[in-house]
Design a protein around this motif. Structure first.
Motif, mmCIF file in Angstrom:
data_model
loop_
_atom_site.group_PDB
_atom_site.id
_atom_site.type_symbol
_atom_site.label_atom_id
_atom_site.label_comp_id
_atom_site.label_asym_id
_atom_site.label_seq_id
_atom_site.Cartn_x
_atom_site.Cartn_y
_atom_site.Cartn_z
ATOM 1 N N PRO A 116 -1.544 13.467 61.501
ATOM 2 C CA PRO A 116 -2.153 13.731 60.188
ATOM 3 C C PRO A 116 -1.345 14.738 59.395
ATOM 4 O O PRO A 116 -0.664 15.616 59.963
ATOM 5 N N ALA A 117 -1.399 14.601 58.070
ATOM 6 C CA ALA A 117 -0.656 15.522 57.203
ATOM 7 C C ALA A 117 -1.189 16.942 57.306
ATOM 8 O O ALA A 117 -0.428 17.908 57.276
ATOM 9 N N GLU A 118 -2.497 17.085 57.433
ATOM 10 C CA GLU A 118 -3.114 18.397 57.567
ATOM 11 C C GLU A 118 -3.339 18.700 59.040
ATOM 12 O O GLU A 118 -3.723 17.829 59.820
ATOM 13 N N SER A 119 -3.103 19.933 59.431
ATOM 14 C CA SER A 119 -3.284 20.330 60.821
ATOM 15 C C SER A 119 -4.771 20.313 61.184
ATOM 16 O O SER A 119 -5.612 20.837 60.443
ATOM 17 N N PRO A 120 -5.146 19.704 62.325
ATOM 18 C CA PRO A 120 -6.557 19.703 62.730
ATOM 19 C C PRO A 120 -6.999 21.020 63.345
ATOM 20 O O PRO A 120 -8.173 21.184 63.673
ATOM 21 N N THR A 121 -6.093 21.972 63.525
ATOM 22 C CA THR A 121 -6.436 23.248 64.140
ATOM 23 C C THR A 121 -7.296 24.070 63.184
ATOM 24 O O THR A 121 -6.945 24.273 62.027
ATOM 25 N N LEU A 122 -8.432 24.536 63.662
ATOM 26 C CA LEU A 122 -9.350 25.329 62.860
ATOM 27 C C LEU A 122 -9.083 26.806 63.072
ATOM 28 O O LEU A 122 -8.618 27.235 64.129
ATOM 29 N N GLY A 123 -9.374 27.585 62.057
ATOM 30 C CA GLY A 123 -9.222 29.022 62.183
ATOM 31 C C GLY A 123 -10.382 29.643 62.936
ATOM 32 O O GLY A 123 -11.355 28.970 63.313
ATOM 33 N N LEU A 124 -10.291 30.946 63.163
ATOM 34 C CA LEU A 124 -11.352 31.654 63.864
ATOM 35 C C LEU A 124 -12.574 31.796 62.974
ATOM 36 O O LEU A 124 -12.461 31.992 61.753
ATOM 37 N N GLY A 125 -13.748 31.698 63.585
ATOM 38 C CA GLY A 125 -14.980 31.958 62.864
ATOM 39 C C GLY A 125 -15.171 33.453 62.647
ATOM 40 O O GLY A 125 -14.411 34.290 63.156
ATOM 41 N N HIS A 126 -16.219 33.797 61.888
ATOM 42 C CA HIS A 126 -16.466 35.201 61.574
ATOM 43 C C HIS A 126 -16.744 36.000 62.842
ATOM 44 O O HIS A 126 -16.160 37.082 63.048
ATOM 45 N N LEU A 127 -17.587 35.482 63.711
ATOM 46 C CA LEU A 127 -17.923 36.192 64.941
ATOM 47 C C LEU A 127 -16.733 36.208 65.905
ATOM 48 O O LEU A 127 -16.533 37.190 66.628
ATOM 49 N N GLN A 128 -15.965 35.137 65.927
ATOM 50 C CA GLN A 128 -14.796 35.100 66.807
ATOM 51 C C GLN A 128 -13.765 36.147 66.391
ATOM 52 O O GLN A 128 -13.185 36.838 67.241
ATOM 53 N N PHE A 129 -13.538 36.257 65.093
ATOM 54 C CA PHE A 129 -12.575 37.251 64.625
ATOM 55 C C PHE A 129 -13.092 38.666 64.849
ATOM 56 O O PHE A 129 -12.320 39.573 65.173
ATOM 57 N N GLU A 130 -14.406 38.873 64.726
ATOM 58 C CA GLU A 130 -14.972 40.189 65.005
ATOM 59 C C GLU A 130 -14.799 40.557 66.473
ATOM 60 O O GLU A 130 -14.462 41.703 66.807
ATOM 61 N N ALA A 131 -14.973 39.568 67.368
ATOM 62 C CA ALA A 131 -14.763 39.826 68.791
ATOM 63 C C ALA A 131 -13.289 40.112 69.085
ATOM 64 O O ALA A 131 -12.961 40.967 69.924
ATOM 65 N N LEU A 132 -12.395 39.415 68.378
ATOM 66 C CA LEU A 132 -10.966 39.663 68.560
ATOM 67 C C LEU A 132 -10.596 41.060 68.085
ATOM 68 O O LEU A 132 -9.799 41.762 68.737
ATOM 69 N N LEU A 133 -11.157 41.500 66.973
ATOM 70 C CA LEU A 133 -10.895 42.858 66.488
ATOM 71 C C LEU A 133 -11.401 43.906 67.472
ATOM 72 O O LEU A 133 -10.735 44.916 67.737
ATOM 73 N N THR A 134 -12.584 43.650 68.034
ATOM 74 C CA THR A 134 -13.148 44.597 69.000
ATOM 75 C C THR A 134 -12.282 44.702 70.244
ATOM 76 O O THR A 134 -12.004 45.790 70.752
ATOM 77 N N THR A 135 -11.829 43.546 70.738
ATOM 78 C CA THR A 135 -10.967 43.549 71.920
ATOM 79 C C THR A 135 -9.651 44.250 71.648
ATOM 80 O O THR A 135 -9.157 45.023 72.481
ATOM 81 N N ALA A 136 -9.087 44.016 70.473
ATOM 82 C CA ALA A 136 -7.818 44.675 70.133
ATOM 83 C C ALA A 136 -8.001 46.174 69.960
ATOM 84 O O ALA A 136 -7.119 46.969 70.302
ATOM 85 N N ARG A 137 -9.152 46.598 69.437
ATOM 86 C CA ARG A 137 -9.409 48.027 69.242
ATOM 87 C C ARG A 137 -9.539 48.744 70.584
ATOM 88 O O ARG A 137 -9.181 49.922 70.708
ATOM 89 N N LEU A 138 -10.066 48.050 71.600
ATOM 90 C CA LEU A 138 -10.228 48.656 72.921
ATOM 91 C C LEU A 138 -8.951 48.617 73.749
ATOM 92 O O LEU A 138 -8.929 49.148 74.862
ATOM 93 N N SER A 139 -7.906 47.984 73.241
ATOM 94 C CA SER A 139 -6.661 47.893 73.978
ATOM 95 C C SER A 139 -5.991 49.261 74.073
ATOM 96 O O SER A 139 -6.120 50.108 73.178
ATOM 97 N N SER A 140 -5.280 49.462 75.174
ATOM 98 C CA SER A 140 -4.570 50.727 75.357
ATOM 99 C C SER A 140 -3.342 50.842 74.455
ATOM 100 O O SER A 140 -2.835 51.936 74.221
ATOM 101 N N ASN A 141 -2.876 49.712 73.945
ATOM 102 C CA ASN A 141 -1.724 49.713 73.043
ATOM 103 C C ASN A 141 -2.228 49.661 71.596
ATOM 104 O O ASN A 141 -2.847 48.672 71.186
ATOM 105 N N PRO A 142 -2.000 50.684 70.806
ATOM 106 C CA PRO A 142 -2.511 50.685 69.415
ATOM 107 C C PRO A 142 -1.866 49.608 68.547
ATOM 108 O O PRO A 142 -2.403 49.248 67.509
ATOM 109 N N ASN A 143 -0.708 49.096 68.963
ATOM 110 C CA ASN A 143 -0.058 48.051 68.178
ATOM 111 C C ASN A 143 -0.850 46.741 68.193
ATOM 112 O O ASN A 143 -0.713 45.929 67.278
#
Length: 253
Positions: A116-143
């Motif tokens: 297909p011309a358009e990628s079927p891959t969907l982006g993260l939902g609101h709650l998924q991105f919030e969980a990703l931010l939380t996990t990244a914030r708890l990481s020992s590496n600030p980067n």
């Protein structure tokens, strides 16, 4: 290749030597990361041939069709992945024909899946991105948190985020922005050069001969000098197109 290992104490059969030479000849056409990815895709095909007790140089069209069905039905790959890996197989057999190893390619008439011309891959939902931010914030590496914030909140691509500098970050009226060179070039190329005759921010409605995006302060992307009467043109806010109001052009100056 890993699909056909050879012990140092045994004699390598002639067909494996020919196959190894064909693989090296095919991979020799690429370099860098393209070679790495092509090698990875070709290894998948060679391993499949080993599991099927099939000599790749003796494969027929029906064998390549079976390989495609295996990628789709067993490995459950997307159509784009199947098409890419099939392209590697087609290129491999094409080189074998060029080097006179085979008389004809068994992959010439294999039907490729429709991508297909358009990628079927969907982006993260609101709650998924919030969980990703939380996990990244708890990481020992600030980067980790900084990278997730740049990708998710500012909409940067991965190569733009990795190439950004702390001096590129800023704050607008409602949200933050990153004026890195790659993002500015991508935004300007898609918004600052509309097709004629879409509405322009300048006063003229007809294009004189030799007109371009050039101004008195910038040569323009066509390197064509502005018309003689360009002194009446309004000064641009940035160094991009005449009268451009986009922030990306202003940040590039």
């Amino acid at each position: 290749m890993a699909a056909f290992p050879a012990s140092a104490s045994t004699v390598v059969p002639t067909d494996q030597l020919v196959l190894r030479a064909a693989v090296y000849a095919f991979l020799g056409r690429y370099r860098g990361q393209t070679r790495v990815h092509t090698d990875s895709d070709l290894r998948v095909f060679l391993r499949w041939c080993t599991d099927q007790v099939l000599n790749p140089l003796a494969a027929a069209r029906v064998d390549i069709e079976r390989y495609v069905r295996w990628l789709q039905d067993v490995r459950r790959y997307q159509a784009s992945t199947v098409s890419r890996r099939l392209s590697v197989v087609v290129g491999f057999y094409r080189v074998c024909v060029i080097d006179a190893i085979l008389d004809h390619s068994p992959a010439d008439y294999v039907r490729r899946p429709t991508v297909p011309a358009e990628s079927p891959t969907l982006g993260l939902g609101h709650l998924q991105f919030e969980a990703l931010l939380t996990t990244a914030r708890l990481s020992s590496n600030p980067n980790d948190f900084a990278l997730v914030a740049l990708l998710g909140l500012l909409g940067l691509r991965i190569f733009e985020a990795c190439g950004a500098n702390i001096a590129d970050l800023g704050e607008g009226t409602a949200t933050g922005y990153c004026a890195c060179a790659a993002r500015a070039a991508r935004s300007c190329s898609s918004r600052c050069h509309p097709r004629w005759p879409e509405p322009s921010t300048g006063p003229p409605t007809t294009a004189p001969a030799g007109r371009s995006c050039a101004t008195h302060s910038a040569g323009g992307w066509t390197d064509t000098p502005p018309p003689a009467d360009s002194s009446t043109w309004p000064r641009p806010q940035g160094s991009g197109c005449r009268g451009c109001i986009h922030t990306c052009c202003a940040t590039r100056s």
